[in-house]
Write a protein that holds these residues in place. Structure first.
Motif, PDB file in Angstrom:
ATOM      1  N   ALA A  39       0.839  -1.183   0.000  1.00  0.00           N
ATOM      2  CA  ALA A  39       0.000   0.000   0.000  1.00  0.00           C
ATOM      3  C   ALA A  39       0.884   1.245   0.000  1.00  0.00           C
ATOM      4  N   PRO A  40       0.370   2.377  -0.442  1.00  0.00           N
ATOM      5  CA  PRO A  40       1.173   3.600  -0.468  1.00  0.00           C
ATOM      6  C   PRO A  40       1.743   3.928   0.901  1.00  0.00           C
ATOM      7  N   GLY A  41       3.047   4.155   0.947  1.00  0.00           N
ATOM      8  CA  GLY A  41       3.704   4.528   2.183  1.00  0.00           C
ATOM      9  C   GLY A  41       3.949   3.396   3.151  1.00  0.00           C
ATOM     10  N   LYS A  42       3.642   2.164   2.724  1.00  0.00           N
ATOM     11  CA  LYS A  42       3.815   1.018   3.613  1.00  0.00           C
ATOM     12  C   LYS A  42       4.767   0.007   2.991  1.00  0.00           C
ATOM     13  N   GLU A  43       5.263  -0.897   3.826  1.00  0.00           N
ATOM     14  CA  GLU A  43       6.136  -1.949   3.339  1.00  0.00           C
ATOM     15  C   GLU A  43       5.322  -3.049   2.666  1.00  0.00           C
ATOM     16  N   ARG A  44       5.995  -3.795   1.806  1.00  0.00           N
ATOM     17  CA  ARG A  44       5.358  -4.929   1.172  1.00  0.00           C
ATOM     18  C   ARG A  44       5.018  -5.971   2.226  1.00  0.00           C
ATOM     19  N   GLU A  45       3.821  -6.532   2.151  1.00  0.00           N
ATOM     20  CA  GLU A  45       3.411  -7.521   3.140  1.00  0.00           C
ATOM     21  C   GLU A  45       2.891  -8.785   2.482  1.00  0.00           C
ATOM     22  N   PHE A  46       3.054  -9.873   3.185  1.00  0.00           N
ATOM     23  CA  PHE A  46       2.588 -11.174   2.731  1.00  0.00           C
ATOM     24  C   PHE A  46       1.067 -11.226   2.771  1.00  0.00           C
ATOM     25  N   THR A  90      -6.659  -1.960  -0.368  1.00  0.00           N
ATOM     26  CA  THR A  90      -6.113  -1.176  -1.473  1.00  0.00           C
ATOM     27  C   THR A  90      -4.593  -1.247  -1.475  1.00  0.00           C
ATOM     28  N   ALA A  91      -4.042  -1.690  -2.607  1.00  0.00           N
ATOM     29  CA  ALA A  91      -2.587  -1.857  -2.702  1.00  0.00           C
ATOM     30  C   ALA A  91      -2.234  -2.333  -4.106  1.00  0.00           C
ATOM     31  N   ILE A  92      -0.955  -2.342  -4.384  1.00  0.00           N
ATOM     32  CA  ILE A  92      -0.457  -3.047  -5.561  1.00  0.00           C
ATOM     33  C   ILE A  92      -0.181  -4.475  -5.120  1.00  0.00           C
ATOM     34  N   TYR A  93      -0.725  -5.414  -5.866  1.00  0.00           N
ATOM     35  CA  TYR A  93      -0.580  -6.829  -5.538  1.00  0.00           C
ATOM     36  C   TYR A  93       0.442  -7.464  -6.479  1.00  0.00           C
ATOM     37  N   TYR A  94       1.365  -8.197  -5.892  1.00  0.00           N
ATOM     38  CA  TYR A  94       2.420  -8.862  -6.631  1.00  0.00           C
ATOM     39  C   TYR A  94       2.327 -10.367  -6.420  1.00  0.00           C
ATOM     40  N   GLY A 114       6.386 -10.982 -10.342  1.00  0.00           N
ATOM     41  CA  GLY A 114       5.634 -10.338 -11.400  1.00  0.00           C
ATOM     42  C   GLY A 114       5.657  -8.830 -11.198  1.00  0.00           C
ATOM     43  N   GLN A 115       5.032  -8.119 -12.120  1.00  0.00           N
ATOM     44  CA  GLN A 115       5.142  -6.665 -12.135  1.00  0.00           C
ATOM     45  C   GLN A 115       4.122  -5.959 -11.244  1.00  0.00           C
ATOM     46  N   GLY A 116       3.114  -6.638 -10.747  1.00  0.00           N
ATOM     47  CA  GLY A 116       2.131  -6.031  -9.865  1.00  0.00           C
ATOM     48  C   GLY A 116       0.887  -5.566 -10.589  1.00  0.00           C
ATOM     49  N   THR A 117      -0.235  -5.630  -9.875  1.00  0.00           N
ATOM     50  CA  THR A 117      -1.497  -5.146 -10.401  1.00  0.00           C
ATOM     51  C   THR A 117      -2.200  -4.363  -9.302  1.00  0.00           C
ATOM     52  N   LEU A 118      -2.754  -3.217  -9.655  1.00  0.00           N
ATOM     53  CA  LEU A 118      -3.308  -2.305  -8.658  1.00  0.00           C
ATOM     54  C   LEU A 118      -4.755  -2.647  -8.335  1.00  0.00           C
TER      55      LEU A 118
END
Length: 123
Positions: A39-46, A90-94, A114-118
């Protein structure tokens, strides 16, 4: 293996969405396939993962009972079915792959991304 994530979009809270992670180059049945989000401003999470054998899945507490990860070996694709979506989803999903792994929940254990999908969930 190359991964292509797709299926993101703008939905309302409570709606459902299905993400796809299509693989090319090698068969996904060799790999644990995971979903992560950022998510914007956050770390990638599982978010979720399915083992290379296809018979074991794990979910983060925040999505458990709402999201389902599955694999279609015939189409070399892993899916993430997302139900009862919330604004905080809400986030970019990888999607990511790790060869011959089972319980892979840390991002650095994955070798291919992968490149991610919003995904945007309006409240």
């Amino acid at each position: 293996v190359q991964l292509q994530a797709s299926g993101g979009g703008l939905v309302q809270a409570g709606d459902s969405l299905r993400l796809s992670c299509a693989a090319s180059g090698r068969k996904l049945r060799r790999y644990a396939t995971g979903w992560f989000r950022q998510a914007p401003g956050k770390e990638r999470e599982f978010v979720a993962t399915i083992s290379w054998t296809g018979d074991t899945t794990y979910y983060s507490d925040s999505v458990k009972s709402r999201f389902t990860v599955s694999r279609d070996t015939a189409n070399n694709t892993v899916y993430l079915q997302m139900n009862s979506l919330k604004h905080e989803d809400t986030a970019i999903y990888y999607c990511a792959a790790a060869e011959f792994r089972t319980a892979v929940r840390r991002a650095h254990d994955y070798d291919y991304w992968g490149q991610g999908t919003l995904v945007t969930v309006s409240s």
